[in-house]
Design an enzyme around this catalytic site. Structure first.
Site, short mmCIF file in Angstrom:
data_model
loop_
_atom_site.label_atom_id
_atom_site.label_comp_id
_atom_site.label_asym_id
_atom_site.label_seq_id
_atom_site.Cartn_x
_atom_site.Cartn_y
_atom_site.Cartn_z
N ARG A 104 0.84 -1.18 0.00
CA ARG A 104 0.00 0.00 0.00
C ARG A 104 0.89 1.24 0.00
O ARG A 104 1.74 1.40 0.87
CB ARG A 104 -0.84 -0.03 1.28
N THR A 108 -0.91 7.61 -0.94
CA THR A 108 -2.17 7.56 -1.68
C THR A 108 -3.10 6.46 -1.16
O THR A 108 -4.29 6.46 -1.49
CB THR A 108 -1.92 7.27 -3.18
N ASP A 200 -1.73 -2.41 12.79
CA ASP A 200 -1.19 -2.96 11.54
C ASP A 200 -1.02 -4.46 11.70
O ASP A 200 -0.14 -4.94 12.43
CB ASP A 200 0.15 -2.29 11.20
N ASP A 203 2.56 -5.92 10.85
CA ASP A 203 3.57 -5.61 11.88
C ASP A 203 3.33 -6.42 13.14
O ASP A 203 4.27 -6.91 13.77
CB ASP A 203 3.54 -4.11 12.22
N1 URA Z 1 -4.18 -2.74 7.36
C1 URA Z 1 -3.92 -3.06 8.64
O1 URA Z 1 -3.03 -3.88 8.92
N2 URA Z 1 -4.63 -2.49 9.61
C2 URA Z 1 -5.61 -1.58 9.36
O2 URA Z 1 -6.23 -1.09 10.29
C3 URA Z 1 -5.87 -1.25 8.01
C4 URA Z 1 -5.13 -1.83 7.03
#
Ligand code: URA
Length: 209
Positions: A104, A108, A200, A203
């Protein structure tokens, strides 16, 4: 329109609360993501077709049920989707696994494909596309576009936490794809993270930051 289902089984909800907690460490996070995926696979596979076969029990010949229809392929969206694969494979050990790598753009929020490796016969398989978070829906839409271009037609999208925005984007782009999630959260924040969410997922699964 495809099915949209929140799998709100008490065990799944309990486990989801464990991984939402910011103090849940990598080891437990990874284990529990696998456990949730395993439980979800049970529901996601509920409509798998069966056929009758004749077997012989120690007592007698007997007509019994066996799975028929398309074989399954699990397609994790890299990298967080990897965390859901083993839990599903435990229930469906004959499934093949394909990978799609999308990242990602942090500015953007648009996804870009950098890797794809799929079983040869994806056009003939039931695909479970897995990604823990359905946030903007951009990655899911792009992954499914890519799979359709390669002949896939029979797909279910499986995530742990979805935002309403992502569900709508995915349903608008691919109304034929069923969506299964363990939770439908409130919203996305300005950085594209799901709130309350779990942060995330990549992570937290891999201990990176
Ligand atoms: N990706 C993630 O890992 N967490 C989110 O909250 C949104 C996208």
């Amino acid at each position: 329109m495809g099915k949209f289902q929140v799998i709100d089984h008490p065990l799944i909800q309990h486990k989801l609360t464990i991984i939402r907690d910011k103090d849940c460490g990598t080891k437990v996070f990874r284990e529990v993501v696998g456990e949730i995926a395993n439980l979800m696979a049970y529901e996601v596979s509920r409509d798998m077709p069966l056929e009758d076969i004749e077997i012989e029990t120690p007592m007698t010949k007997s007509i019994q049920k066996t799975l028929t229809g398309k074989k399954v392929a699990i397609i994790p969206i890299l990298r967080a989707g990897i965390g859901m694969v083993d839990g599903i494979l435990e229930l469906i050990p004959a499934a093949k696994v394909g990978h799609i790598g999308l990242f990602r753009d942090e500015e953007t929020l648009e996804p870009h494909e950098y890797f794809i490796k799929l079983p040869e016969d994806i056009d003939n398989r039931q695909l479970f596309i897995v990604d823990p978070m359905l946030a903007t829906g951009g990655s899911a839409v792009m992954a499914i576009d890519s799979l359709k271009k390669r002949g896939a037609s029979n797909m279910k999208f499986v995530c742990l936490v979805a935002a309403p925005e992502g569900v709508k984007t995915l349903q608008d782009a691919h109304p034929d794809v069923d969506i299964y999630t363990a939770a439908l959260d409130e919203r996305l924040n300005e950085d594209g993270y799901i709130v309350p969410g779990l942060g995330d997922a990549g992570d937290r699964l891999f201990g990176t930051k």
